[in-house]
Design a protein around this motif. Structure first.
Motif, mmCIF file in Angstrom:
data_model
loop_
_atom_site.group_PDB
_atom_site.id
_atom_site.type_symbol
_atom_site.label_atom_id
_atom_site.label_comp_id
_atom_site.label_asym_id
_atom_site.label_seq_id
_atom_site.Cartn_x
_atom_site.Cartn_y
_atom_site.Cartn_z
ATOM 1 N N ASP A 18 5.488 10.476 -2.882
ATOM 2 C CA ASP A 18 6.009 10.318 -1.661
ATOM 3 C C ASP A 18 5.503 9.919 -0.249
ATOM 4 N N GLN A 19 4.926 10.993 -0.529
ATOM 5 C CA GLN A 19 3.492 10.886 1.181
ATOM 6 C C GLN A 19 2.517 10.053 1.300
ATOM 7 N N PHE A 20 2.145 9.691 -0.285
ATOM 8 C CA PHE A 20 1.739 7.524 0.371
ATOM 9 C C PHE A 20 2.400 6.639 0.687
ATOM 10 N N ASP A 21 3.987 6.634 0.169
ATOM 11 C CA ASP A 21 5.133 6.278 1.092
ATOM 12 C C ASP A 21 5.156 6.381 2.893
ATOM 13 N N ASN A 22 5.216 7.150 2.480
ATOM 14 C CA ASN A 22 5.171 7.943 4.304
ATOM 15 C C ASN A 22 4.062 7.412 5.195
ATOM 16 N N LEU A 23 2.976 7.824 3.982
ATOM 17 C CA LEU A 23 2.089 7.697 5.419
ATOM 18 C C LEU A 23 1.356 5.516 5.506
ATOM 19 N N GLU A 24 1.793 5.180 4.323
ATOM 20 C CA GLU A 24 1.634 3.517 4.189
ATOM 21 C C GLU A 24 3.111 3.260 5.156
ATOM 22 N N LEU A 124 -7.483 -0.899 1.421
ATOM 23 C CA LEU A 124 -8.746 -0.576 0.352
ATOM 24 C C LEU A 124 -8.420 1.309 0.186
ATOM 25 N N HIS A 125 -8.079 2.057 1.290
ATOM 26 C CA HIS A 125 -7.399 3.504 1.498
ATOM 27 C C HIS A 125 -6.163 3.745 0.244
ATOM 28 N N PHE A 126 -5.299 2.846 0.498
ATOM 29 C CA PHE A 126 -3.838 2.866 0.021
ATOM 30 C C PHE A 126 -4.533 2.748 -1.531
ATOM 31 N N GLN A 127 -5.249 1.735 -2.109
ATOM 32 C CA GLN A 127 -5.712 0.750 -3.455
ATOM 33 C C GLN A 127 -6.150 1.562 -3.492
ATOM 34 N N GLU A 128 -7.161 3.109 -3.148
ATOM 35 C CA GLU A 128 -7.918 3.489 -3.517
ATOM 36 C C GLU A 128 -6.694 5.006 -3.481
ATOM 37 N N GLY A 129 -5.585 5.271 -2.962
ATOM 38 C CA GLY A 129 -5.096 6.390 -3.410
ATOM 39 C C GLY A 129 -4.276 5.789 -5.095
ATOM 40 N N ARG A 130 -3.999 4.826 -5.190
ATOM 41 C CA ARG A 130 -2.891 4.533 -6.049
ATOM 42 C C ARG A 130 -4.046 4.719 -7.449
ATOM 43 N N PHE A 222 -6.147 11.076 2.034
ATOM 44 C CA PHE A 222 -5.559 10.975 3.733
ATOM 45 C C PHE A 222 -6.079 11.674 4.433
ATOM 46 N N ARG A 223 -7.551 12.657 4.112
ATOM 47 C CA ARG A 223 -8.697 11.862 5.892
ATOM 48 C C ARG A 223 -8.964 10.969 6.209
#
Length: 624
Positions: A18-24, A124-130, A222-223
């Motif tokens: 959920d946090q990844f979705d909010n940040l995205e 790239l950041h969100f791909q790494e998070g996924r 996140f950072r």
């Protein structure tokens, strides 16, 4: 307890997702905001470009057009100030173009590039998070699988153990069946033991990965996303600051433009402009004299106004003796001017001959030798000729007018002639430059025949020479007319006219204008049925005027170096070696006024005599 731990792990995993979705969503909004601000800068750039273009078009629209009346109006300080305003507005438009250029290069282009980098980095950041999320989920699934297998094996081992014990207690079961049940129970226990080891290993691995995931990987991702968003915000601030600096940089130059407009306003001189108007429309005519009273109660003894030519000779003498103005016959011509008009030659003096005989002068006076006509004949012919100056009413009718601008007042005519001479001089200079260029080209062809034939330039050179010769003839013609006008303009003192000046037209051409009949071209011509008695009366009055003319004092002597026949009007003949008295020195036109006796005087070429001026008049000056 295991179920509680499992639920907690699932909750945290869902929370991270959920946090990844909010940040995205937030980072996507941030990029869209940058794009919106960049679009704002682009629109501002388009406005500045359009504004600068409109200012330039406005300045160009109101610039004075070449070869038009607007260009002539630039002599006025108010018009010059307006042109300065237009030029400053053009520079002002240039500064807005600078604003548009800087905003386009320093903000819009930079933000466009940064937005692309921002999108790529965010991706790239969100791909790494996924990938991290998928890895921890994979570890969790492995743990769950090993757990379920361990649980299953344990249940199977319990059932195998229960079956073995049951078979072992049953006396009806053979020993072989009991042994088989015992071995199967042992196998199940071994499988349960192995599953337990695998589950324990998977659990340890998952706990390790989960700790690394929640305490290392996810915080780092996140950072990075936070750093990306902070850099985006900083970039927006820098762009806004640049937006302000772009405007601030052109403020000094815009201030100079405004200062130039202020100076232009302060340079407007109303006195100068009105004086230019006076000079532009000044006619050059003298003010008319007072009109005398005409007493019609006395039959046969009419007095007339100053503009009339019908005064009797006796009346003229009385008026002369009573001290009235002697120039009343011609409102625009003084007596000495009229004498010069009737007696002065109208062409340049001849050059000195190569020998003492005047017949050897090739460029001498071209008029045939003839006796001077009596003054009465000259007056008769002068008064009966049609006036060459147009009526004031015909001047208002417009039209192109004659080539010599004789339809204009003297001062206006002089300005027009001078302007025409300047134009012809420019044309002559232009043609001369072309001739010099062609001459240099011909020299190059002569030195380098392979570059061209020298004779190919000759036709063009001949054509240019003919053009220059025609322009020079035109210039001489207008210069002669200009000399005529400058000789005709009234001055405060009234010295005799120089021999090279053209005769001044009588003012009767203007005074009789209202009574003349109108010609088809709009001008007025003199009536042909004038009273002959008025002509005789005018002639008598002129005779009286010339009788009373004061004699000029001699200012020196001169000795004739060559003989001069004096065939033209206003000249006097002289013999070689003859000594004459000088009464007027050369004014720059090549003629000197001399006197032989009290009744015989005229002009002689200055180059024909050696002049000795008196010391008390011009100092000990001797010239040839």
């Amino acid at each position: 307890m295991d179920q509680t731990r499992s639920d907690s792990t699932s909750f945290h995993a869902k929370l991270v997702r959920d946090q990844f979705d909010n940040l995205e969503k937030h980072t996507q909004w941030g990029i869209e905001f940058v794009e919106r601000y960049n679009k704002f800068v682009k629109d501002r750039t388009d406005i500045e470009t359009s504004y600068a273009k409109q200012l330039r078009n406005l300045s160009k629209k109101y610039q004075p057009k070449r070869n038009s009346k607007e260009e002539e109006d630039q002599r006025y300080t108010s018009c010059q100030a307006f042109v300065t305003v237009l030029n400053e507005m053009n520079d002002y438009a240039g500064q807005h173009e600078v604003i548009a250029e800087n905003m386009s290069g320093l903000i819009y282009a930079e933000l466009s590039r940064y937005i692309q980098e921002l999108k790529q980095e965010r991706k790239l950041h969100f791909q790494e998070g996924r990938r991290a999320q998928q890895h921890i989920e994979s570890c969790w699934k492995q743990l769950e699988a090993s757990k379920r297998r361990f649980e299953r094996d344990c249940k199977e081992a319990e059932r195998a153990q229960f079956h073995f014990e049951k078979m072992d207690n049953d006396i009806n079961v053979t020993k072989a069946d009991v042994e088989k049940a015992r071995q199967q129970a042992q196998t199940r226990h071994q499988m349960a033991s192995d599953s337990k080891g695998e589950y324990s290993s998977a659990l340890q691995n998952f706990n390790k990965e989960q700790h690394e995931h929640y305490y290392t990987n996810i915080p780092n991702i996140f950072r990075k996303i936070q750093d990306l968003d902070e850099r985006r915000i900083v970039k927006i601030g820098e762009s806004v600051k640049t937006f302000s600096e772009v405007d601030r940089q052109v403020i000094p130059i815009i201030g100079k433009c405004l200062d130039g407009i202020t100076k232009a306003a302060e340079s407007i001189d109303e006195k100068h402009d009105t004086q230019l108007v006076v000079e532009a429309f000044k006619s050059g005519f003298e003010q008319p004299g007072d009109v005398d009273f005409e007493d019609f109660s006395l039959p046969m003894k009419r007095t007339v106004s100053e503009s009339s030519l019908s005064n009797s000779r006796s009346d003229g003498k009385q008026e002369s003796k009573s001290g009235k103005s002697k120039g009343k016959l011609w409102p625009f011509i003084k007596k000495n001017k009229l004498m010069s008009l009737l007696t002065s030659p109208h062409q340049p003096p001849p050059p000195p001959p190569s020998c003492s005989s005047p017949s050897a002068v090739p460029n001498g006076p071209q008029s045939p030798k003839q006796q001077k006509e009596p003054l009465s004949h000259r007056l008769n012919e002068f008064m009966t000729s049609k006036p060459k100056i147009h009526c004031f009413r015909s001047l208002k009718r417009g039209g192109s007018g004659p080539e010599d601008f004789s339809h204009l007042p003297p001062e206006q005519r002089r300005k027009k002639l001078q302007q025409k001479i300047d134009e012809i001089t420019k044309e002559i200079q232009k043609e001369s430059d072309q001739r010099d260029g062609l001459t240099k080209m011909k020299d190059v062809y002569i030195k380098n025949p392979q570059m061209g034939r020298p004779e190919s330039v000759d036709p063009r050179l001949a054509e240019i020479e003919q053009t220059i010769e025609k322009l020079r003839q035109e210039s001489q013609k207008f210069e002669a007319w200009l000399a005529e006008v400058e000789g005709r303009l009234p001055v405060k003192t009234d010295p005799p006219r120089r021999p090279s000046e053209m005769p001044e037209l009588p003012s009767t051409a203007v005074n009789n204008c209202a009574q003349d009949r109108e010609s088809p071209d709009g001008s007025y011509t003199e009536e042909q049925n004038q009273d002959p008695q008025s002509k005789v009366a005018a002639q008598s009055e002129f005779d009286d005027e010339f009788d009373d003319e004061e004699i000029l004092a001699a200012i020196g002597t001169c000795k004739a170096m060559y003989a001069f026949e004096g065939q033209n009007e206003g000249t006097i003949a002289m013999a070689e070696g003859e000594t004459l008295r000088v009464i007027e020195e050369d004014k720059g036109d090549g003629w000197t006024r001399v006197r032989r006796s009290e009744d015989e005087e005229g002009y002689v070429p200055t180059s024909y005599v050696e002049v000795y001026l008196d010391r008390n008049t011009k100092g000990a000056m001797t010239y040839i």
